[in-house]
Design a protein around this motif. Structure first.
Motif, PDB file in Angstrom:
ATOM      1  N   VAL A  45      -9.301  25.435  -6.406  1.00 59.22           N
ATOM      2  CA  VAL A  45      -8.085  26.584  -6.430  1.00 59.22           C
ATOM      3  C   VAL A  45      -9.183  27.479  -7.214  1.00 59.22           C
ATOM      4  CG1 VAL A  45      -6.797  27.029  -8.866  1.00 59.22           C
ATOM      5  CG2 VAL A  45      -7.117  24.329  -7.885  1.00 59.22           C
ATOM      6  N   ASP A  66      -6.237  27.679  -3.361  1.00 60.36           N
ATOM      7  CA  ASP A  66      -5.066  29.072  -4.357  1.00 60.36           C
ATOM      8  C   ASP A  66      -4.780  30.288  -3.717  1.00 60.36           C
ATOM      9  OD1 ASP A  66      -7.586  31.784  -5.038  1.00 60.36           O
ATOM     10  OD2 ASP A  66      -8.576  29.426  -3.947  1.00 60.36           O
ATOM     11  N   PRO A  87      -1.341  28.501 -11.882  1.00 60.62           N
ATOM     12  CA  PRO A  87      -1.168  27.683 -11.175  1.00 60.62           C
ATOM     13  C   PRO A  87       0.264  26.288 -11.161  1.00 60.62           C
ATOM     14  CG  PRO A  87      -1.784  26.769 -13.275  1.00 60.62           C
ATOM     15  CD  PRO A  87      -1.318  27.994 -13.237  1.00 60.62           C
ATOM     16  N   ILE A  89       1.032  23.239 -11.081  1.00 56.15           N
ATOM     17  CA  ILE A  89       0.678  21.490 -11.087  1.00 56.15           C
ATOM     18  C   ILE A  89       1.243  20.700  -9.852  1.00 56.15           C
ATOM     19  CG2 ILE A  89       0.337  19.870 -12.695  1.00 56.15           C
ATOM     20  CD1 ILE A  89      -1.618  22.213 -13.107  1.00 56.15           C
ATOM     21  N   VAL A 102     -11.494  22.781  -9.778  1.00 56.02           N
ATOM     22  CA  VAL A 102     -11.004  24.190 -10.663  1.00 56.02           C
ATOM     23  C   VAL A 102     -11.875  25.309 -11.019  1.00 56.02           C
ATOM     24  CG1 VAL A 102      -9.314  22.439 -10.806  1.00 56.02           C
ATOM     25  CG2 VAL A 102     -10.926  22.667 -12.253  1.00 56.02           C
ATOM     26  N   GLY A 106      -8.459  28.091 -17.508  1.00 52.61           N
ATOM     27  CA  GLY A 106      -7.313  28.017 -17.033  1.00 52.61           C
ATOM     28  C   GLY A 106      -6.640  27.205 -17.347  1.00 52.61           C
ATOM     29  N   LEU A 108      -6.638  23.916 -15.934  1.00 55.46           N
ATOM     30  CA  LEU A 108      -6.256  23.115 -15.216  1.00 55.46           C
ATOM     31  C   LEU A 108      -6.407  21.110 -15.758  1.00 55.46           C
ATOM     32  CD1 LEU A 108      -6.113  25.169 -12.142  1.00 55.46           C
ATOM     33  CD2 LEU A 108      -4.296  23.794 -12.717  1.00 55.46           C
ATOM     34  N   SER A 111      -4.295  18.755 -17.669  1.00 56.32           N
ATOM     35  CA  SER A 111      -2.383  18.850 -16.301  1.00 56.32           C
ATOM     36  C   SER A 111      -2.675  18.162 -15.466  1.00 56.32           C
ATOM     37  CB  SER A 111      -1.798  20.437 -16.860  1.00 56.32           C
ATOM     38  OG  SER A 111      -1.432  20.772 -17.602  1.00 56.32           O
TER      39      SER A 111
END
Length: 289
Positions: A45, A66, A87, A89, A102, A106, A108, A111
């Motif tokens: 990402v 990404d 993002p 997911i 990552v 952000g 991320l 999650s």
């Protein structure tokens, strides 16, 4: 027999540096991450991570990237999974990755971890971290020997340019604008270090941080001889900037967001030597004709 010796030495080096799994390490979010086996399906990402993995010969293990990853060209054909702040997911989970790499920005990680995905935050920001994080990725992906070779080559290529710029009679004071907020680069950020190695003197003091938000008046006070990241018309239109030395002489270089030059200069990855070469040509065009 002697012809086989280099190959045997390489094999011995590679096997000696093989990563042992399960591998436990602390990522750039301070999280404890356990990799049960060598990752075979990876989602990246960050464009710099994508470039580093490919430079390590691991492009074929990327199953998603990404929206901004575009180098090498082959990654443009891979499924896109959004960006740090938008993002997708569901798309990432659907790709069934062994690992998602990552940024520390952000949010991320939470999650993805909740979805049972192994997540690693790797976020080089300083110059030295570009190399250290390359080695981390090499270790994670069982490519430690290749990562060490890549780092050595990058440092050699950088040194070749630095030898020339060190001999510059005049080193212009410089201001590098990341965005018009304005955010800029401190001398210890990876871009700031490159600026110094290119033969310029950054007007931003290290005490402000690596990527500080500043007042435009500071640039007026410091009166740089070179401005990067702003076009000349914009610079002239800012209050007080028309009298800055760089604006008067026209030594103002726009760096268009998303351009090849912008991508080179803003990605802390394996193309760092090319980024330095591009900067050095701007700072000292007389040396690189």
């Amino acid at each position: 027999m002697h012809k086989l010796l280099p190959a045997l030495l390489l094999a011995a080096t590679t096997s000696a540096a093989a990563t042992t799994y399960p591998l436990t390490l602390t990522d750039d979010l301070g999280r404890k991450v356990i990799l049960q086996a060598e990752p075979r399906r990876v989602v990246s990402v960050l464009p710099s991570t994508t470039e580093t993995l490919c430079a390590l010969g691991l492009c074929e293990r990327l199953v998603g990237v990404d929206d901004y990853s575009d180098f090498p060209a082959s990654v443009s054909k891979l499924p896109k999974v959004g960006g740090l702040y938008n993002p997708n997911i569901e798309a990432m989970v659907a790709l069934k990755p062994d690992l998602v790499v990552v940024s520390k920005y952000g949010k991320l990680a939470e999650s993805l971890a909740a979805a049972g995905i192994t997540v690693l935050a790797v976020n080089p920001e300083t110059y030295d971290e570009v190399f250290s994080k390359t080695l981390v990725l090499g270790r994670v992906m069982n490519r430690e020997a290749q990562a060490k070779t890549l780092v050595i080559q990058m440092r050699r290529d950088i040194a070749k340019i630095e030898i020339l710029t060190k001999n510059a009679v005049r080193k212009p004071t410089a201001y590098y604008e990341v965005d018009p907020t304005p955010y800029t680069v401190g001398p210890n950020s990876f871009i700031g270090v490159l600026l110094g190695k290119a033969g310029a003197v950054n007007i931003i003091p290290a005490s402000l941080g690596d990527f500080p938000k500043i007042s435009p008046e500071l640039v007026v006070q410091q009166n740089p001889q070179l401005i990067l990241g702003v076009d000349l018309a914009t610079a002239r239109a800012r209050p007080g900037w028309a009298n800055i030395a760089a604006v008067k002489s026209g030594r103002v270089t726009a760096i268009v967001p998303g351009s090849a030059l912008d991508n080179l200069l803003t990605r802390p990855g394996p193309r760092l030597p090319l980024a330095l070469a591009a900067l050095a040509k701007i700072v000292h065009p007389e040396m690189f004709r």
